[in-house]
Design an enzyme around this catalytic site. Structure first.
Site, PDB file in Angstrom:
ATOM      1  N   ALA A 188      60.087  28.650  45.775  1.00 25.03           N
ATOM      2  CA  ALA A 188      59.716  27.945  44.535  1.00 25.03           C
ATOM      3  C   ALA A 188      58.630  28.659  43.749  1.00 25.03           C
ATOM      4  CB  ALA A 188      59.272  26.518  44.852  1.00 25.03           C
TER       5      ALA A 188
ATOM      6  N   HIS B 296      65.251  34.158  30.730  1.00 25.99           N
ATOM      7  CA  HIS B 296      63.889  33.698  30.454  1.00 25.99           C
ATOM      8  C   HIS B 296      62.954  34.054  31.606  1.00 25.99           C
ATOM      9  CE1 HIS B 296      60.597  31.220  29.037  1.00 25.99           C
ATOM     10  NE2 HIS B 296      61.287  30.934  27.949  1.00 25.99           N
TER      11      HIS B 296
END
Length: 299
Positions: free
Chosen positions: A171, A82
């Protein structure tokens, strides 16, 4: 509760169950927050959480969960089918009760600002919260993924709405916004040829001339020796589940491929299920009111 909002944060971890549990713990046993569902997928390496509750309580739980995700997920080592740009990839808010789109948008922006300030995390606003038309589509923001963010964020048109103008080293960045209820729905194919799934996805999705409120991509399911047309239905009242199933089936026939089943990620509005049942069973004038459970109320 007079006001209820739904939030469906997507985290880029679907394989390490200990990490999954630590992230989900931010939503458990919290006053005025109800954890409805969470599902993780090994091939996608992704988890989708669904919570509802009082706006301020949901806001605080989401901020806590993002902090845990930053500690647990390192995107420089992340691999999955994904697309993603962040450890917490996207945080959509959906008004449920006593909340207007404007109020929900204000909440989404509060969360975005808080995440940027607390974690030094770049935040992009999307859908109905988008600050510019080219940011409205999540796929456009994700293009290039985590690996391409460094160069992408150097472009003036991709300056984040909140937070630092550089990618968080592990992140990435997070997308936040308010949207309509979305159905994450996948159709599996009896073929391991990813190019076939890609071709079908291009025909089905709106950008390829397909269904107006459908986003789709091909995904390889290595463990099952299958492929998948992975879809988001952004307005199920105008693009129904049965429509995407039948269009995928129709396009698959040209390659001699049959459907291997369907998969629902997270929760689905009851009306979407009613519409699909009505279509396949040929029911006339069928409605939610004919479902027994719809007449039950909690005491």
């Amino acid at each position: 509760m007079d006001k209820i909002v739904e939030c469906v944060p997507n985290f880029s971890e679907g394989r390490n169950l200990e990490k999954v549990d630590r992230i989900v713990s931010a939503f458990r046993a919290k006053e005025n927050v109800k954890l409805l569902d969470y599902s993780n997928d090994n091939d996608h390496n992704r988890m989708v959480v669904t919570v509802i509750g009082e706006p301020e309580a949901v806001k605080n739980a989401v901020i806590e969960a993002v902090g845990i995700a930053i500690e647990e997920i390192d995107l420089t080592r992340h691999k999955g089918q994904h697309p993603r740009i962040g450890a917490t990839d996207v945080i959509p808010f959906i008004p449920i009760k006593g909340m207007s789109m404007e109020e929900t948008d204000a909440l989404a922006q509060e969360v975005g600002k808080a995440l940027a300030e607390k974690y030094q995390l770049p935040i992009f606003l999307y859908e109905k919260s988008a600050s510019a038309e080219h940011r409205r589509n999540l796929a456009a923001i994700r293009k290039g993924e985590f690996e391409g963010l460094v160069e992408k964020m150097k472009q003036p048109e991709w300056k984040p709405d909140f937070g630092p103008e550089e990618r968080h080293p592990t992140a990435g960045a997070t997308v936040v916004g308010v949207r309509m209820p979305l159905i994450a729905f996948n159709v599996n194919l009896h073929t391991n040829r990813l190019e076939i799934a890609d071709k079908i996805a291009k025909k089905v999705r709106f950008l390829g001339g397909g269904l107006r409120f459908c986003k789709a991509m091909g995904v390889e399911l290595k463990e099952q020796s299958l492929t998948q047309v992975s879809m988001n239905l952004t307005d199920y009242t105008k693009t129904a589940i049965y429509q995407v199933v039948e269009m995928v089936r129709f396009e698959a026939q040209r390659y001699g491929v049959s459907l291997a089943g369907c998969e629902l990620i997270g929760l689905v509005p009851l009306q979407a299920v009613v519409d699909t049942a009505s279509y396949y069973l040929g029911l006339e004038n069928f409605s939610v009111k004919q479902i027994l459970e719809s007449h039950l109320t909690e005491e």
